[in-house]
Design an enzyme around this catalytic site. Structure first.
Site, PDB file in Angstrom:
ATOM      1  N   GLN A 246       0.902  -1.173   0.066  1.00 50.35           N
ATOM      2  CA  GLN A 246      -0.054  -0.044  -0.006  1.00 50.35           C
ATOM      3  C   GLN A 246       1.016   1.090   0.103  1.00 50.35           C
ATOM      4  OE1 GLN A 246      -3.032  -2.101   3.090  1.00 50.35           O
ATOM      5  NE2 GLN A 246      -3.370  -0.042   2.708  1.00 50.35           N
ATOM      6  N   ARG A 393      -9.070  -0.480   7.812  1.00 50.29           N
ATOM      7  CA  ARG A 393      -9.722   0.541   7.028  1.00 50.29           C
ATOM      8  C   ARG A 393     -10.081   1.701   8.185  1.00 50.29           C
ATOM      9  NH1 ARG A 393     -14.182  -1.304   2.567  1.00 50.29           N
ATOM     10  NH2 ARG A 393     -14.444   1.019   1.967  1.00 50.29           N
ATOM     11  N   CYS A 394      -9.104   2.373   8.654  1.00 51.18           N
ATOM     12  CA  CYS A 394      -9.078   3.217   9.795  1.00 51.18           C
ATOM     13  C   CYS A 394      -8.041   4.182   9.610  1.00 51.18           C
ATOM     14  CB  CYS A 394      -8.957   2.397  11.087  1.00 51.18           C
ATOM     15  SG  CYS A 394      -8.804   3.183  12.610  1.00 51.18           S
ATOM     16  N   GLU A 767     -12.922   5.362   4.482  1.00 52.34           N
ATOM     17  CA  GLU A 767     -13.072   4.592   6.105  1.00 52.34           C
ATOM     18  C   GLU A 767     -14.325   5.069   6.806  1.00 52.34           C
ATOM     19  OE1 GLU A 767      -9.044   5.973   7.001  1.00 52.34           O
ATOM     20  OE2 GLU A 767      -8.278   3.955   5.717  1.00 52.34           O
TER      21      GLU A 767
END
Lengths: 832, 214
Positions: A246, A393-394, A767
């Site tokens: 990522q 996802r934060c 998110e």
């Protein structure tokens, strides 16, 4: 936490797209240019729907070898001996690597993102089950596995400790005995806010409430696991690593630091990535082993995890044990918030968050509310579990913070017998108070929380369900109704360089636009999509800013040899940071285009105007004398103005002046079955505000996906361990991802409150749904049982957990004794 | 390490003969021996469905079957969808996933397409619950499934339209059918909620190289 940045441009207020209740934007169909607000169909789709994607495991190179990692079956054990001779004797096994081999190349350890040191292959002591002990390199996947089974490891098994509280006990086994100054399993203490002021508010308060809650250990579990193909080129002295990353540039720097290979001789390529969700932010031992093996053997080496390896050894998320308290007036005005957290970080401090934030952005726990005093403390511990603390996802622990405050607000509403919607209204930061500085020092950019809540209440038909809920209670119905609200505020777009860095590198991001002579363009960005649709949305920003058709813009990302340096995609930072860089770079191109336009139109440069609507340049006062970007591009290469550089391109490295603060209100209506403890979703409303919207279709898709992960969190997922440190939730048989049968349809809506400091007024969005929905769901389930005194239910709320709560509250319906069942026509009783 | 045996797999209409170990998984034979990497691997335990293919018309998880067990079988993978008789440029399911934003990272997509194909072959007009059941063996981490359901509904509608237009001539036999032509929906802009203008093809638009009005 504001900062002054000369780099920060003024927000462009020339346009406002997609007003909340205005007409929906058109789908891009070739009649608009595919700019901001259009539902442009995704450029990346064709290769994925035709099987032409290119993920790491799809890469095949001549003479490529395969790597299989030998993992520890024990959670805590001393490695007395490793005998790889039986594996090495196999025909197609090329090498067996251990820590000893890596030590020769100074690759035995690697730094974590929080400056801890992790064994690449275990040197002396195993600290969690499935830790990497040895690696077998063979000519094919199957032989590598056969070889791994023949590696004999002699372990001296030690007592493990898996619970963070137990780990802090004075008698607990010491996990990190290799560290000189480590005498226990304590990692760090962290504090935020003003303790004295908060205590004073609590002492004087009319009402205080307290709730314990656990945010269980989760795993991002993208459907593609982690993997790499490392390819050392001895002719060029260059290491290329194709990997599930990522953050390719940050990984290049780290790879260079770990390996000693100069950074200009390291190339990281992140090809198509099958989901990331934070799992693919850290560097894992498998990547390093593959690279080391390729370096030693001078052949390409592929390493791809199996699912159980992914869940059992790579970055988990959450695992916060929290106690929260609120102080309020008797009218329900919140005056203070306190929180105490015990964080399980696993065997290494390998959390993935900006260096100066050991607890991430957890101190955003004042949420959407105007709270005078706040104080938080946190203790982190080592345990014999996999290392992690990634932002699933934060945006760096905001998920835990939002869960805490949104649950506490409901507990307070319950205590005061005030409607949960009403108590939120009484405490929201008012829309005219922005920019707003919170009690823990965050500087919120913009918001209109009540508007989002009002919209959600209307969409959910809130009053109807409240009446229906009451009716079912009165009728002693088999299925109770629960209504849950969450009015969350996110903090995304890390971040301003002076606050945020990863391993010392400031968290800016970048864009590079090159317009070709024939009028199309290539945009290269420093962020890396894992499904977010960057190839489309970033092209839309350029289409908007340059007047170009979106189909004439290609977006490239993920190759460090060609893309400008960036920090990657996580924490919803792509649009806030690289999206801003893209807009600024496009405006630089536009500035240069004006001088070319002046030359072509034989006018003075200061008389050239750009018209956003048509996307063309024209002479002031003479709209007929206009020129398109296509013609300007030709002019830049074929007829460039004297005294200027030819060409038409620009680069921007964007250091954001602030974070962005998207927000929303979610309302969940559930039915709770009193006989089985099953929870069904009756209605699921999500109203989001992410500022100006680039592609509504893609935003809605992101919301859907994040809500599904929120449901997964609230209802199903947990990485569990037994007392011996065995992972009992470590594959898809036991770590339960929701299927299409567990996920309802969602009703989505939006409001638009642009970010005042972002060049296109946008905020991050991916998110928000994962952050905002778990408390709404728990609030709903608790709400169904609240009339019988239930104030909290822990996640994941599997049917047995819910049934136990029903039973404790005297609400459970139990089957009558001796129920008659029929089997194939024959009858018998349950007791038979 | 073990004796290999010769097997024949007919994949997307092309016959392949290959030597495999008895233990070799079908998914590895497809991906690694035959280099068709559209079929993915996500879990190794048969839960995720990324490896779903059609074997003799039935959806199966190719990570749960040995290649040798599929000896002699007719196999359809995502790479074969564009060549099916009901496809024009793309198969209606592929069109549906694009039009309805039924994919994000794309990793589960080939398996979802296969599950959708198996369903529509069996039941051309499924309701939402049936669709959700049919894809419940396929995990998606990105979309929340709602748009995948819509994508399959889109394909069902599209296939029904074509069947009506062709008088029911659509056939699933390889090589059969002459491919349905442009349908009525394409006479105007094909996208829902669009401007109502003339059609712009999903992929193949003509771009003016000059667009000058001076």
């Amino acid at each position: 936490m504001s900062s002054d940045h000369e780099n920060a441009p003024e927000a462009d207020t020339e346009y406002q797209h997609a007003e909340d209740d205005g007409p929906q934007p058109e789908k891009h169909c070739g009649h608009g240019r595919g700019g901001m607000g259009e539902e442009v169909s995704r450029k990346e789709d064709k290769r994925f729907i035709t099987g032409r994607g290119n993920y790491v495991d799809d890469i095949k190179k001549p003479d490529m070898l395969h790597c299989e990692i030998v993992r520890s079956p024990h959670a805590h054990a001393r490695v007395k001996d490793i005998d790889g001779s039986r594996a090495e004797a196999m025909d197609d096994v090329v090498a067996v690597l251990t820590a000893e081999d890596l030590l020769e190349h100074d690759l035995a350890t690697m730094p974590t993102l929080m400056d801890d040191t992790q064994d690449v292959l275990v040197n002396e002591k195993v600290k969690f089950q499935s830790q990497e002990v040895a690696a077998v390199i063979a000519t094919d996947r199957y032989t590598a596995k056969d070889g791994a089974e023949k590696v004999e490891v002699d372990y001296e098994v030690l007592d493990p400790v898996v619970d963070a509280q137990d780990a802090l006990d004075a008698e607990a086994p010491l996990i990190r005995d290799e560290l000189d100054d480590q005498e226990d399993n304590h990692i760090f203490d962290w504090e935020t806010g003003d303790k004295d002021a908060t205590e004073a508010v609590f002492d004087a308060a009319d009402v205080t409430i307290e709730e314990d809650m656990n945010y269980q250990r989760l795993h991002p579990a993208p459907i593609e696991t982690c993997g790499a193909v490392a390819d050392w080129d001895p002719g060029m002295d260059k290491m290329t690593v194709h990997m599930t990353s990522q953050a390719p540039h940050a990984h290049r720097t780290l790879f260079s630091q770990v390996s000693g290979i100069p950074e200009h001789k390291v190339r990281i390529v992140s090809p198509d990535v099958g989901g990331g969700f934070g799992n693919k932010v850290p560097i894992y031992p498998g990547y390093v082993v593959a690279a080391a093996a390729s370096f030693v053997l001078e052949q390409p080496v592929k390493w791809v995890e199996e699912r159980s390896e992914n869940i059992q050894s790579t970055g988990f998320a959450r695992d916060y044990d929290m106690t929260g308290e609120l102080a309020a007036t008797e009218d329900g005005v919140i005056e203070g918030v306190k929180v105490d957290v015990l964080a399980n970080h696993g065997a290494y401090n390998a959390a993935a968050q900006p260096t100066k934030f050991p607890a991430g952005f957890f101190n955003i726990f004042t949420g959407s509310y105007d709270i005078e005093a706040a104080y938080g403390s946190l203790t982190a511990a080592f345990t014999n579990t996999a290392p992690g603390g990634v932002a699933y996802r934060c945006s760096f622990r905001v998920t835990e913070a939002v869960y805490l405050i949104e649950r506490l607000v409901n507990v307070l509403a319950d205590e005061l017998d005030v409607d949960p919607a009403e108590i939120r209204r009484r405490n929201f930061i008012p829309s005219d108070a922005f920019p707003y500085e919170s009690a823990t020092g965050w500087n919120y950019d913009s918001g209109d929380y009540e508007k989002a809540l009002d919209k959600a209440l209307e969409m959910a038909d809130y009053e109807h369900y409240r009446e229906e809920q009451q009716r079912r209670i009165e009728n002693d119905a088999d299925k109770l109704l629960g209504i849950g609200i969450s009015s969350f505020t996110e903090i995304v777009g890390a971040g301003p360089g002076e606050q945020c860095d990863i391993a010392g590198i400031e968290m800016f991001d970048s864009a590079d636009i090159r317009v070709n002579p024939t009028g199309n363009a290539v945009l290269r960005i420093g962020v890396q999509t894992q499904g977010q649709g960057h190839e489309t949305t970033f092209a839309q920003i350029v289409a908007e800013e340059l007047g170009m058709d979106v189909d004439n813009i290609s977006v490239e990302h993920g190759d460090t040899d060609t893309e400008p340096y960036g920090l990657g995609t996580y924490g919803s930072r792509s649009t806030p940071v690289a999206g801003a860089a893209t807009a600024v770079a496009a405006r630089k191109v536009r500035d240069k285009a004006k001088s070319i336009a002046a030359n072509e139109l034989e006018a003075a440069e200061e008389d050239i105007e750009w018209d956003r609507e048509s996307g063309e340049f024209h002479v002031a006062g003479a709209p007929d004398r206009s020129i398109t970007i296509t013609e300007i591009a030709a002019g830049a290469y074929m007829n460039h103005p004297g005294g200027e550089e030819p060409g038409l391109e620009a680069t921007n490295y964007y250091d954001p002046p602030e974070m962005t603060y998207p927000f929303g209100s979610y309302i969940v209506v559930v039915e709770v079955d009193r006989e089985t403890g099953e929870v069904d979703f009756e209605k699921f409303v999500a109203v989001d505000d992410c500022g100006n919207r680039i592609n509504p279709m893609i935003i809605e898709g992101q919301i859907h996906g994040g809500l599904a992960q929120g449901i997964a969190t609230a209802m199903l997922e947990e990485v569990t361990y037994d007392d011996n440190g065995n992972v009992t939730g470590g594959d898809f048989m036991n770590y339960l991802l929701p299927t299409a049968n567990e996920i309802p349809n969602f009703d989505t809506g939006h409001t638009v409150t642009p970010s005042p400091h972002h060049p296109i007024g946008a905020k991050g969005v991916g998110e928000s749904p994962t952050v905002g929905s778990p408390p709404a769901i728990v609030n709903a389930v608790v709400d169904a049982m609240n009339h019988a005194g239930v104030s909290h239910v822990e996640m994941p709320m599997t049917p047995d957990v819910v049934w136990a709560a029903l039973d404790d509250a005297g609400l459970a319906h139990k089957p009558a004794q001796n129920v008659e069942f029929e089997f194939d026509g024959a009858s018998g009783s349950a007791d038979d | 390490m073990t004796d290999e045996r010769e097997i024949t797999l007919t994949i997307n209409g092309t016959e392949h003969t290959l030597e495999v170990e008895p233990r070799r998984l079908l998914v590895h034979a497809i991906r690694e021996d035959l280099d068709m990497t559209g079929t993915h691997i996500g879990c190794d335990t048969g839960n995720c469905g990324a490896c779903t293919i059609l074997k003799d018309g039935e959806p199966i998880k190719s990570c749960l079957m040995f290649a040798a067990q599929a000896d002699g079988a007719e196999i359809l993978t995502v790479e074969g969808m564009e060549d099916l008789p009901e496809a024009t440029d793309l198969h209606p399911l592929q069109e549906g996933f694009k039009a309805e934003h039924g994919l994000q990272c794309g990793y589960c997509t080939p398996g979802m397409l296969m599950a959708g194909k198996a369903l529509l072959d069996e039941n051309p007009d499924p309701d939402e619950e049936t669709i959700r059941d049919a894809i419940s063996g396929n995990l998606c981490r990105c979309t929340g499934y709602q748009n995948i359901v819509s994508s399959i509904e889109y394909a069902a509608d599209e296939l029904a339209d074509r069947t009506a237009t062709d008088g029911g001539a659509v056939t699933a036999e390889p090589g059969g059918g002459d491919g349905p032509g442009a349908d009525d929906a394409e006479a105007v802009c094909g996208q829902s909620e669009c401007c109502g203008g003339p059609d712009a093809d999903l992929f193949e638009r003509d771009y003016p190289t000059e667009d000058t009005d001076t």
